[in-house]
Design a protein around this motif. Structure first.
Motif, PDB file in Angstrom:
ATOM      1  N   ARG A 348       0.810  -1.220   0.000  1.00  0.00           N
ATOM      2  CA  ARG A 348       0.000   0.000   0.000  1.00  0.00           C
ATOM      3  C   ARG A 348       0.841   1.268   0.000  1.00  0.00           C
ATOM      4  NH1 ARG A 348      -3.442  -2.776   3.974  1.00  0.00           N
ATOM      5  NH2 ARG A 348      -5.336  -3.500   2.925  1.00  0.00           N
ATOM      6  N   ALA A 349       2.016   1.218   0.586  1.00  0.00           N
ATOM      7  CA  ALA A 349       2.824   2.439   0.709  1.00  0.00           C
ATOM      8  C   ALA A 349       3.082   3.097  -0.645  1.00  0.00           C
ATOM      9  CB  ALA A 349       4.124   2.136   1.437  1.00  0.00           C
ATOM     10  N   PRO A 350       3.579   2.363  -1.662  1.00  0.00           N
ATOM     11  CA  PRO A 350       3.775   3.002  -2.963  1.00  0.00           C
ATOM     12  C   PRO A 350       2.532   2.980  -3.827  1.00  0.00           C
ATOM     13  CG  PRO A 350       4.710   0.807  -3.018  1.00  0.00           C
ATOM     14  CD  PRO A 350       4.192   1.015  -1.610  1.00  0.00           C
ATOM     15  N   GLY A 351       1.611   2.011  -3.585  1.00  0.00           N
ATOM     16  CA  GLY A 351       0.432   1.868  -4.424  1.00  0.00           C
ATOM     17  C   GLY A 351       0.719   1.009  -5.648  1.00  0.00           C
ATOM     18  N   THR A 352      -0.335   0.746  -6.423  1.00  0.00           N
ATOM     19  CA  THR A 352      -0.222  -0.113  -7.608  1.00  0.00           C
ATOM     20  C   THR A 352      -1.054   0.463  -8.741  1.00  0.00           C
ATOM     21  OG1 THR A 352       0.033  -2.082  -6.202  1.00  0.00           O
ATOM     22  CG2 THR A 352      -0.545  -2.445  -8.505  1.00  0.00           C
ATOM     23  N   VAL A 353      -0.480   0.494  -9.937  1.00  0.00           N
ATOM     24  CA  VAL A 353      -1.205   0.886 -11.139  1.00  0.00           C
ATOM     25  C   VAL A 353      -1.384  -0.353 -12.008  1.00  0.00           C
ATOM     26  CG1 VAL A 353       0.921   1.552 -12.349  1.00  0.00           C
ATOM     27  CG2 VAL A 353      -1.266   2.471 -13.115  1.00  0.00           C
ATOM     28  N   ILE A 354      -2.557  -0.521 -12.612  1.00  0.00           N
ATOM     29  CA  ILE A 354      -2.781  -1.625 -13.547  1.00  0.00           C
ATOM     30  C   ILE A 354      -2.563  -1.082 -14.951  1.00  0.00           C
ATOM     31  CG2 ILE A 354      -5.286  -1.189 -13.467  1.00  0.00           C
ATOM     32  CD1 ILE A 354      -5.663  -4.183 -14.142  1.00  0.00           C
ATOM     33  N   ASP A 355      -1.778  -1.800 -15.744  1.00  0.00           N
ATOM     34  CA  ASP A 355      -1.340  -1.267 -17.035  1.00  0.00           C
ATOM     35  C   ASP A 355      -1.364  -2.365 -18.095  1.00  0.00           C
ATOM     36  OD1 ASP A 355      -0.202   0.538 -18.908  1.00  0.00           O
ATOM     37  OD2 ASP A 355       1.785  -0.256 -18.472  1.00  0.00           O
ATOM     38  N   SER A 356      -2.051  -2.105 -19.208  1.00  0.00           N
ATOM     39  CA  SER A 356      -2.143  -3.113 -20.272  1.00  0.00           C
ATOM     40  C   SER A 356      -0.866  -3.225 -21.081  1.00  0.00           C
ATOM     41  CB  SER A 356      -3.299  -2.769 -21.217  1.00  0.00           C
ATOM     42  OG  SER A 356      -3.004  -1.601 -21.981  1.00  0.00           O
ATOM     43  N   GLY A 357       0.011  -2.232 -21.005  1.00  0.00           N
ATOM     44  CA  GLY A 357       1.203  -2.218 -21.840  1.00  0.00           C
ATOM     45  C   GLY A 357       2.475  -2.688 -21.169  1.00  0.00           C
ATOM     46  N   THR A 358       2.477  -2.813 -19.841  1.00  0.00           N
ATOM     47  CA  THR A 358       3.623  -3.377 -19.129  1.00  0.00           C
ATOM     48  C   THR A 358       3.515  -4.896 -19.150  1.00  0.00           C
ATOM     49  OG1 THR A 358       3.855  -1.460 -17.669  1.00  0.00           O
ATOM     50  CG2 THR A 358       4.803  -3.523 -16.908  1.00  0.00           C
ATOM     51  N   VAL A 359       4.587  -5.585 -19.486  1.00  0.00           N
ATOM     52  CA  VAL A 359       4.541  -7.034 -19.635  1.00  0.00           C
ATOM     53  C   VAL A 359       4.606  -7.741 -18.286  1.00  0.00           C
ATOM     54  CG1 VAL A 359       5.677  -9.044 -20.679  1.00  0.00           C
ATOM     55  CG2 VAL A 359       5.623  -6.864 -21.909  1.00  0.00           C
ATOM     56  N   ILE A 360       5.589  -7.373 -17.463  1.00  0.00           N
ATOM     57  CA  ILE A 360       5.879  -8.087 -16.212  1.00  0.00           C
ATOM     58  C   ILE A 360       5.477  -7.247 -15.011  1.00  0.00           C
ATOM     59  CG2 ILE A 360       7.711  -9.080 -14.791  1.00  0.00           C
ATOM     60  CD1 ILE A 360       7.110 -10.680 -17.313  1.00  0.00           C
TER      61      ILE A 360
END
Length: 477
Positions: A348-360
């Motif tokens: 949670r500290a940095p958070g998370t983005v969901i991205d269709s273009g990042t592979v890993i």
């Protein structure tokens, strides 16, 4: 077993009943252990199936549906592969790191390096951290543009906003799959004037001598598109109702970079100029997609946020510093049914983005270390293999007919648990080099990124109207 039998004889003589009972107990224990490794917390996979087929088995989207067929740009179903070839796995992963670095710079507000030669040629000064998208993605769709419509193969990208195609006349365009879009041949085409709201919203814009809006987009890998902001009819399906009149897009006439042979890029970010936002009035605020398990299969992209019955939802988080991204809160990870030793605060500290273009998928360093340790502990029966670019936990399956791989599940805020398909656990370059498909950010402060490998086969639902993101198993079937 022989030593047990000898002990049974030593004090009371030969006792077949005792021996048989002990054999039964040991056999039951062995069976239980085997069942555990083949249960719901494990994947048992044929080694022969690890590498994708060279033959396309993709099914077309239904003719009466607005869903667009999604294929991997480097797979056998991609028309781009026939002429452009495919990069190596190391090249794909190295480019992936470039995209991740760009996301981290953009979110941190750090200056993004711009090609000085092109910037000087255009005579513009780009913003340091706004309006600089992230580079091209991995999956393509076909859309129709203009009247009469012409079909174009474009990358779709949740990390970008402005959609664009290359147009005639072109001062400097890269080679693409299809003929360039010709505005003169479309009866519904019009240029967007400088005073229009759509132009004013752009971060990097200028006015032509004719008073029309010029745009410029520089991507994280230094690819770039420049051109006229325009309106035309966009066709998304076979039905007459599957059209968007007055769709705002970029008509690129000065483009360069790592776009392969794609005809352009369509953005699905949260900005008002994105395809998702422009289509909201017709289809509803949101969209969904399913990325296929293999590059020889197909998935779909559908506007509107219709969710399958088995979808599990978590809150969509909004951040003011980068409002175009889709954020969620990853809270933990399970390996073979057991939660790894990384507290939710680490995620949670940095958070998370969901991205269709990042592979890993990228994780905070502490979280990745715990994941790697738990995974490696479950994979001790297999020989280790050399690292592959950013992937450092790899195995050699040579000589095995099947392999047993621990399941990996993602835990999100709100209690949503998403079990990954086998294709979301391992990245396989060859049978002798199959790697855990996660990587470390190198620190615990950089944003986490949920990449497209982990999204495979899931129906991923972006319900913008209700500010939530959902995941449904077996979404491509």
């Amino acid at each position: 077993m022989a030593s047990v039998a000898r002990r049974a004889r030593s004090s009371r003589g030969y006792c077949p009943a005792v021996v048989l009972a002990l054999v039964a107990v040991l056999a039951a224990s062995a069976a239980a252990a085997d069942d555990e490794s083949r249960g719901p917390d494990w994947h048992v996979v044929s080694v022969a199936s690890l590498l994708p087929s060279t033959v396309c088995t993709a099914a077309r989207a239904a003719s009466n549906s607005s869903a667009l067929s999604v294929v991997h740009r480097h797979g056998p179903c991609s028309p781009l592969l026939a002429r452009g070839g495919s990069p190596s796995h190391a090249e794909i992963l190295d480019r992936d790191q470039d995209r991740v670095d760009s996301i981290h710079r953009r979110i941190a507000g750090a200056p993004t390096t711009i090609n000085p030669a092109r910037a000087s040629k255009q005579g513009v000064s780009l913003p340091a951290h706004r309006g600089v998208p992230l580079g091209t993605g991995n999956y393509i769709v076909s859309v129709g543009l203009g009247t009469p419509k012409k079909d174009f193969l474009v990358v779709f990208d949740t990390g970008s906003d402005l959609s664009w195609v290359q147009c005639k006349p072109c001062r400097d365009c890269y080679e693409q799959q299809d003929p360039l879009f010709d505005p003169a041949q479309s009866t519904t085409y019009s240029a967007v004037p400088c005073g229009a709201q759509e132009c004013q919203r752009l971060d990097s814009k200028s006015c032509s001598s004719a008073g029309t809006c010029r745009y410029e987009v520089v991507y994280g890998d230094q690819s770039q598109t420049d051109g006229n902001l325009a309106r035309d009819t966009l066709t998304l399906g076979a039905a007459p109702s599957d059209t968007l009149k007055g769709f705002v897009f970029g008509c690129g006439d000065d483009d360069a970079g790592l776009f392969g042979r794609a005809d352009g890029l369509f953005g699905l970010g949260r900005d008002k100029v994105s395809l998702a936002s422009q289509a909201a009035a017709r289809y509803g605020a949101g969209f969904s997609y399913c990325l296929p398990s293999s590059s020889h299969a197909s998935g779909y992209l559908s506007l509107g946020a219709a969710a399958p019955p088995n979808a599990r939802f978590t809150e969509m988080v909004t951040r003011r510093d980068t409002p175009s991204f889709y954020y969620l809160n990853l809270a933990g990870i399970k390996v073979a049914g057991r939660t790894i030793r990384a507290p939710a605060a680490v995620f949670r500290a940095p958070g998370t983005v969901i991205d269709s273009g990042t592979v890993i998928t990228r994780l905070p360093a502490r979280a990745y270390s715990a994941l790697r340790s738990a995974f490696a502990s479950s994979m001790r029966r297999y020989k280790r293999a050399p690292a592959l670019s950013i992937l450092d936990t790899c195995y050699d399956f040579t000589g095995h007919a099947t392999v047993q791989i621990p399941s990996v599940s993602l835990l999100f805020d709100g209690g949503a648990t998403v079990s990954l398909d086998f294709s979301g656990v391992l990245y396989v370059s060859k049978v002798s080099q199959a790697c855990l498909a996660f990587a470390s950010n190198g620190d615990d402060t950089s944003i986490g990124i949920l990449g497209n490998t982990q999204q495979k086969t899931l129906a991923v639902v972006y319900d913008v109207a209700n500010q939530k993101i959902g995941f449904g198993a077996k979404g491509c079937t």
